[in-house]
Write a protein that holds these residues in place. Structure first.
Motif, PDB file in Angstrom:
ATOM      1  N   ARG A   1       0.842  -1.213   0.000  1.00  0.00           N
ATOM      2  CA  ARG A   1       0.000   0.000   0.000  1.00  0.00           C
ATOM      3  C   ARG A   1       0.874   1.260   0.000  1.00  0.00           C
ATOM      4  O   ARG A   1       0.571   2.252  -0.648  1.00  0.00           O
ATOM      5  N   LEU A   2       1.969   1.201   0.727  1.00  0.00           N
ATOM      6  CA  LEU A   2       2.859   2.365   0.809  1.00  0.00           C
ATOM      7  C   LEU A   2       3.575   2.639  -0.514  1.00  0.00           C
ATOM      8  O   LEU A   2       3.845   3.791  -0.856  1.00  0.00           O
ATOM      9  N   CYS A   3       3.887   1.547  -1.228  1.00  0.00           N
ATOM     10  CA  CYS A   3       4.644   1.717  -2.482  1.00  0.00           C
ATOM     11  C   CYS A   3       4.269   0.611  -3.462  1.00  0.00           C
ATOM     12  O   CYS A   3       4.966  -0.390  -3.597  1.00  0.00           O
ATOM     13  N   PRO A   4       3.160   0.817  -4.206  1.00  0.00           N
ATOM     14  CA  PRO A   4       2.676  -0.244  -5.105  1.00  0.00           C
ATOM     15  C   PRO A   4       3.669  -0.581  -6.219  1.00  0.00           C
ATOM     16  O   PRO A   4       3.650  -1.696  -6.731  1.00  0.00           O
ATOM     17  N   HIS A   5       4.514   0.348  -6.586  1.00  0.00           N
ATOM     18  CA  HIS A   5       5.433   0.041  -7.690  1.00  0.00           C
ATOM     19  C   HIS A   5       6.756  -0.570  -7.203  1.00  0.00           C
ATOM     20  O   HIS A   5       7.678  -0.782  -7.992  1.00  0.00           O
ATOM     21  N   ALA A   6       6.855  -0.882  -5.908  1.00  0.00           N
ATOM     22  CA  ALA A   6       8.077  -1.541  -5.411  1.00  0.00           C
ATOM     23  C   ALA A   6       8.185  -2.940  -6.019  1.00  0.00           C
ATOM     24  O   ALA A   6       7.177  -3.549  -6.391  1.00  0.00           O
ATOM     25  N   ILE A   7       9.423  -3.419  -6.085  1.00  0.00           N
ATOM     26  CA  ILE A   7       9.635  -4.778  -6.611  1.00  0.00           C
ATOM     27  C   ILE A   7       9.718  -5.723  -5.407  1.00  0.00           C
ATOM     28  O   ILE A   7      10.598  -5.559  -4.556  1.00  0.00           O
ATOM     29  N   PHE A   8       8.797  -6.672  -5.338  1.00  0.00           N
ATOM     30  CA  PHE A   8       8.732  -7.614  -4.209  1.00  0.00           C
ATOM     31  C   PHE A   8       9.433  -8.907  -4.603  1.00  0.00           C
ATOM     32  O   PHE A   8       9.130  -9.492  -5.637  1.00  0.00           O
ATOM     33  N   LEU A   9      10.368  -9.350  -3.769  1.00  0.00           N
ATOM     34  CA  LEU A   9      11.142 -10.557  -4.088  1.00  0.00           C
ATOM     35  C   LEU A   9      11.121 -11.534  -2.921  1.00  0.00           C
ATOM     36  O   LEU A   9      11.093 -11.113  -1.750  1.00  0.00           O
ATOM     37  N   PRO A  10      11.199 -12.838  -3.228  1.00  0.00           N
ATOM     38  CA  PRO A  10      11.271 -13.823  -2.141  1.00  0.00           C
ATOM     39  C   PRO A  10      12.670 -13.846  -1.515  1.00  0.00           C
ATOM     40  O   PRO A  10      13.632 -13.393  -2.131  1.00  0.00           O
ATOM     41  N   VAL A  11      12.743 -14.375  -0.304  1.00  0.00           N
ATOM     42  CA  VAL A  11      14.032 -14.496   0.396  1.00  0.00           C
ATOM     43  C   VAL A  11      14.865 -15.609  -0.248  1.00  0.00           C
ATOM     44  O   VAL A  11      14.365 -16.700  -0.477  1.00  0.00           O
ATOM     45  N   ASN A  12      16.113 -15.310  -0.559  1.00  0.00           N
ATOM     46  CA  ASN A  12      17.007 -16.308  -1.154  1.00  0.00           C
ATOM     47  C   ASN A  12      18.169 -16.532  -0.176  1.00  0.00           C
ATOM     48  O   ASN A  12      19.292 -16.091  -0.403  1.00  0.00           O
ATOM     49  N   MET A  13      17.847 -17.220   0.931  1.00  0.00           N
ATOM     50  CA  MET A  13      18.769 -17.273   2.069  1.00  0.00           C
ATOM     51  C   MET A  13      20.137 -17.870   1.725  1.00  0.00           C
ATOM     52  O   MET A  13      21.155 -17.387   2.213  1.00  0.00           O
ATOM     53  N   SER A  14      20.170 -18.910   0.860  1.00  0.00           N
ATOM     54  CA  SER A  14      21.475 -19.544   0.608  1.00  0.00           C
ATOM     55  C   SER A  14      22.432 -18.544  -0.049  1.00  0.00           C
ATOM     56  O   SER A  14      23.630 -18.528   0.241  1.00  0.00           O
ATOM     57  N   ARG A  15      21.899 -17.701  -0.905  1.00  0.00           N
ATOM     58  CA  ARG A  15      22.743 -16.689  -1.555  1.00  0.00           C
ATOM     59  C   ARG A  15      23.243 -15.654  -0.530  1.00  0.00           C
ATOM     60  O   ARG A  15      24.410 -15.257  -0.543  1.00  0.00           O
ATOM     61  N   TYR A  16      22.358 -15.255   0.413  1.00  0.00           N
ATOM     62  CA  TYR A  16      22.784 -14.260   1.414  1.00  0.00           C
ATOM     63  C   TYR A  16      23.851 -14.856   2.337  1.00  0.00           C
ATOM     64  O   TYR A  16      24.801 -14.175   2.718  1.00  0.00           O
ATOM     65  N   LEU A  17      23.658 -16.150   2.667  1.00  0.00           N
ATOM     66  CA  LEU A  17      24.638 -16.799   3.545  1.00  0.00           C
ATOM     67  C   LEU A  17      26.009 -16.890   2.871  1.00  0.00           C
ATOM     68  O   LEU A  17      27.045 -16.720   3.508  1.00  0.00           O
TER      69      LEU A  17
END
Ligand code: TTP
Ligand code: MG
Length: 400
Positions: A74-90
């Motif tokens: 609602r705050l930012c409809p044009h934001a890009i929403f992505l799933p968490v990719n934990m193995s890459r962050y680790l």
């Protein structure tokens, strides 16, 4: 800053690093089209998930960690929403900590994207505390493409606060002289450990700013909210004596084996010690550590378990670990009672000093023994950890 020369660097011994918008920055790194855009990592915008984090572009719209994803949408409809990719962050987190650990072996990892370093004594190698901060930031950015904020101070609380004050891409020092005045106007929630609940309790006591707590007489807060009150009062006054708890200090490494059938055979146990020592010695050398405590564990057929330990001069030599562990075995086991398990562990770990000739020989290790360890490590590097063990150290020697 020109103030560099005026700062008494000797007091600035603690450095805290925290990556900026970590998960979102990794997504932008891996997909440059996302750079400069509001990126939200976490639950999908139409589902009931919560935001893990978001890019600084998304924060301008008021989006924050732990906010329901639907609210973020609602705050930012044009934001890009992505799933968490934990193995890459680790994967990246590990690489960041690897860089940091080169600046000081005294590193305490606090979370996936933050760590303390004790930098006392590092200036000879890396320059002033501020230079160390600059180098870390440059290296993390040039090697990994990630921005990291650095805070430096004379204790953990203030170093952590400092890294947060200048975010993103910050480098901030808090000196002893400026600490009290800097803390005074900040809300109590800035005190490390004060979460929502505590904040409400403090609010009811009329304590809104850190200055309000600074002005309390000693013991006042402790009398009302218990021992945490003492800690908060000290932190408010810039007092924090907690030392860096380096990760290796908490660790031990070990191996144990449960036998298919109970045994009493001492020469078998000696051979096992040689194998375990070779494996553990290799691990220590890979991690550039030494151990100062050796522990053996014996579990008898009736499940009674005993441990015996001894202190040794810090070492990571297969040969010395083998000899010391065997000595412990001989002192504590005569082969009368059958055993179902034997274990060997090494603890009290510390960084291995650079191999100077003097210290090597002082530790009772000959150059030849050191070379053998190195040779075996090279072979393991090339052919895998199981490629070689010096299995005949004890029993075969006896037969010669
Ligand atoms: P933080 O360091 O708190 O946040 P951050 O790195 O995203 O942003 P900042 O620039 O303010 O440091 O947390 C590190 C990562 O941990 C973050 O990228 C995502 C994850 N995280 C969650 O999954 N949930 C949370 O509530 C928080 C606070 C963080
Ligand atoms: Mg962070």
């Amino acid at each position: 800053m020109a103030v560099d020369k005026e700062i008494d660097s000797s007091q600035l011994t603690i450095l805290h690093c925290d990556l900026d918008a970590f998960f979102a920055s990794v997504e932008q790194l891996d997909n440059p089209l996302l750079c400069g855009k509001p990126v939200v990592v976490g639950g999908a915008k139409d589902a009931r998930g919560v935001v893990s984090t978001c890019s600084y572009e998304a924060r301008e719209f008021g989006i924050r960690s732990a906010m329901p994803a639907a609210q973020a949408y609602r705050l930012c409809p044009h934001a890009i929403f992505l799933p968490v990719n934990m193995s890459r962050y680790l994967e990246l987190s590990k690489q960041v900590f690897s860089i940091l650990s080169h600046y000081s072996p005294l590193m305490e990892v606090l979370s996936i994207d933050e760590a303390f370093l004790d930098i006392s004594g590092c200036s000879r190698l890396f320059g002033s505390p501020k230079n160390i901060g600059r180098s870390i930031k440059q290296q993390v950015y040039s090697e990994l493409g990630l921005k990291i904020s650095v805070g430096i101070s004379y204790n953990k609380f203030l170093a952590k606060l400092a890294s947060d004050l200048d975010k993103p891409d910050g480098l901030r020092i808090i000196t002893r002289e400026e600490a009290l005045a800097l803390l005074r106007p900040l809300p109590v929630s800035r005190i490390w450990g004060v979460g929502n609940k505590t904040q409400q309790i403090l609010d009811k006591l009329g304590l809104k700013t850190i200055g309000d707590i600074q002005d309390l007489p000693p013991g006042w807060l402790e009398a009302r909210i218990g021992s945490a009150g003492r800690l908060f009062w000290e932190l408010a006054r810039g007092i924090d004596d907690r030392a860096i708890e380096a990760d290796y200090e908490r660790k031990s490494i070990g191996r144990e084996e449960t036998f298919p059938e109970d045994i009493k055979d001492i020469s078998y146990l000696e051979n096992l010690i040689a194998h375990f020592s070779a494996e553990l010695g290799y691990k220590l050398r890979k991690a550039e550590l030494k151990a100062a405590t050796i522990t053996i564990k014996l579990r008898y057929s009736n499940f009674k378990t005993i441990t015996r330990r001894k202190s040794i001069p810090p070492c990571n030599s297969d040969m010395i670990i083998t000899e010391q562990a065997a000595e412990l075995l001989h002192q504590s086991y005569a082969g009368h009672q059958a055993l179902r398990l034997f274990g060997l562990s090494l603890s009290n770990l510390s960084p291995a000093a650079l191999p100077e000739q003097g210290t090597l020989f002082a530790s009772g290790l000959t150059a030849e023994q050191t070379n053998i360890d190195q040779l075996m490590d090279d072979i393991r590097e090339r052919f895998g950890p199981q490629a070689i063990t010096r299995g005949n150290l004890l029993s075969d020697n006896k037969e010669q």
